[in-house]
Design an enzyme around this catalytic site. Sequence first.
Site, short mmCIF file in Angstrom:
data_model
loop_
_atom_site.label_atom_id
_atom_site.label_comp_id
_atom_site.label_asym_id
_atom_site.label_seq_id
_atom_site.Cartn_x
_atom_site.Cartn_y
_atom_site.Cartn_z
NE ARG A 169 -3.26 -2.90 0.25
CZ ARG A 169 -3.82 -3.72 1.15
NH1 ARG A 169 -3.24 -3.96 2.31
NH2 ARG A 169 -4.95 -4.34 0.87
CG ASP A 198 -2.79 -6.19 -1.17
OD1 ASP A 198 -3.84 -5.97 -1.80
OD2 ASP A 198 -2.78 -6.74 -0.05
CG HIS A 272 -5.79 -8.73 -1.27
ND1 HIS A 272 -5.87 -7.45 -0.79
CD2 HIS A 272 -6.69 -9.46 -0.57
CE1 HIS A 272 -6.79 -7.40 0.18
NE2 HIS A 272 -7.30 -8.61 0.33
CD GLU A 349 -10.00 -8.58 3.07
OE1 GLU A 349 -10.63 -7.98 3.95
OE2 GLU A 349 -8.95 -8.13 2.57
CG ASP A 442 -4.62 -1.78 10.20
OD1 ASP A 442 -4.77 -2.62 11.12
OD2 ASP A 442 -5.34 -1.77 9.17
CD1 TRP A 486 -3.71 -4.94 8.31
CD2 TRP A 486 -2.88 -5.53 6.31
NE1 TRP A 486 -3.76 -6.32 8.21
CE2 TRP A 486 -3.26 -6.71 7.00
CE3 TRP A 486 -2.32 -5.65 5.04
CZ2 TRP A 486 -3.10 -7.97 6.46
CZ3 TRP A 486 -2.16 -6.92 4.50
CH2 TRP A 486 -2.55 -8.06 5.20
CB THR A 487 1.18 0.61 5.09
OG1 THR A 487 1.31 -0.08 3.84
CG2 THR A 487 2.05 -0.05 6.13
C1 ACM Z 1 -6.43 -9.27 6.05
O1 ACM Z 1 -6.46 -8.41 6.94
N1 ACM Z 1 -7.08 -9.08 4.91
C2 ACM Z 1 -5.71 -10.51 6.23
#
Ligand code: ACM
Length: 628
Positions: A169, A198, A272, A349, A442, A486-487
């Site tokens: 990200r 991603d 992703h 996801e 995050d 997560w960024t």
């Molecule tokens: C995730 O947070 N999608 C693994």
Amino acid sequence: MKKIFTGMMFLLSVFGLSAQQNKVSLIPQPVELQVMNGSWTLTGSASVGYNKSEGRKVAEMLAQQLNQPTGFKISAKQGTTAAIQLNLNATADAKLGTEGYTLVSGAKGVVITANQPAGLFYGMQTLLQLLPKEIESRKAVKASWTVPAVKITDYPRFAWRGLMLDVSRHFFTKEEVKRYIDEMVRFKYNTFHWHLTDDNGWRVEIKSLPKLTEVGAWRVERHGQFGSRLDPKPGEPATYGGFYTHEDIREIVQYAMDRHVTIVPEIDVPGHSMAAIAAYPELSCTKNPNTMVNPGTNFAEWYGNGTFRMFIENTLNPSDEKVYEFLDKVFTELAQLFPSPYIHVGGDECYKGFWKNDKGCQDLMKKLNIRHVEDLQGYFMNRVEKILTDKGKKLLGWDEILEGGISPGATVMSWRSMAGGIEAAHMGHDVVMTPTSHCYIDYVQGEVTIEPPIYASLRMKKSYSLNPVPEGVDAKHILGGQGNLWTEQVATLRHAEYMTWPRGWALAEVFWTPDEKKNWENFVKRVEHQFTRSDVGEVKYSKAIYDAIIRTRMKDGKLWVEMEPEAPGLDIYYTTDGGMPDHYSPKYSQSFEIPDGPVTLRVITYRNGAPIGHLITLKPADLKARAE
Ligand code: ACM
């Protein structure tokens, strides 16, 4: 009688801990710690000794780390009589395992003993924390380099003590990644999960697939809240990004190994994958040649119950053999670059809407006698596992991999909750616990109207309360746990630090210290001590624990407010009359009703008569929204 005795011992240990606080403040709390009278002072005439050549690297690293802030020229020497002595046992001490150590300091110096170099390394981290805060300085400073006399026996609760950094990200340079690793190991983390790919960037060079980084590592430059940015314009140059060459990766892997950190790389598939599809559109179902690396636009709709829809295809096509040839190439190079026994393959996801409408996927489902498109993910994951097994690697994936059926050898990272991990452990899988409820660093860590916004919250106190082994689960299947950064909303290393610390200290203690030795009040004191060390070390952290936790609820048509401090010992003052609060304002003691009208609530915390938290201002709409 035994109960009374145990109770007394408990009280002694709690009070003992606080009495020793000024002298010794360690994160994570060791298994056994005895503080004694006396101390030893490090001078330039000291040296670092190691009794066996395997201890040399740690000894040299320690000497170097001591020399930077002290300005001394301490050297590492093989031998048994140095003032700081690192000894590897001739016969293993079973209690210490591979990462444990003992540390004894007294008038004559410090002796660290371990079975393996990793244990010496963790003993070294403890020694650094026993030294005054100036030891964290990045340049030479004056201080009295005193080590209090202690006896420590210490070893980790879990073998997997991880932090994940998402470099897709936002991109973080090689130097920044090394610095993040430096900060982790101070708190005895040993696993760095590197989220390398991603929708927003592919960050690892794959020599046999050059477009992955020529195209996939770059996106158009955008600013502002991720998820609501503007689409790329036709012909707009892609200028933001970066990637790691094989040389960079080898350098970072060696850097991590020297610090007893395993790097677990993640290639997130089959979802992703928009950056990979931008480079090679033929890997998707629609094969849209205009697919671009996403700069942070909103391309998904989330329905709040775990289901979602993607407007832009970001999923590999499971029915195309070319996809498995592609993955074989990727994992061949990855397996050569990373010594980790695990490769993380994502699996989270994954939107199947494009699979549903694809002729190839429908034909494959018929051939496999699969009725639900969801089950194609199981087929895909099993194919990926076979690729990894052929390269001598084990598959690790997010908990969605359980849904399509996966082999017993797969390891599961439980993120959506603990439930996936519990189910996986019951099925005999190994599990790493990293639930959003406790481990998503995050998320907003304090008051939402003040902190940089993101869609969920997680206070440090909650992180600290995690027990990675839920009741009824066989502990042997829980490898440990991990915090995930997560960024999407984290563009710089300074902000990554701010999000990681202090929650990362809480999780470090969760993963290292026996559950029964954890103590929230005592931990917060050590966190505050660590704040002063981080100031010297120029590492950013959040002071959100000083901000009041404010909840509202509707009762009989009236709005009520409840507040509590996160750190112990705070006084909460507030106003509802439009004025600025201070310690002459009403002091919060119990929940109260907000008077009717367009009332603004202002809140501030004090400690020992001085303001310590942010001023929090909740307008009428904020107060109402919070009750919903
Ligand atoms: C995730 O947070 N999608 C693994």
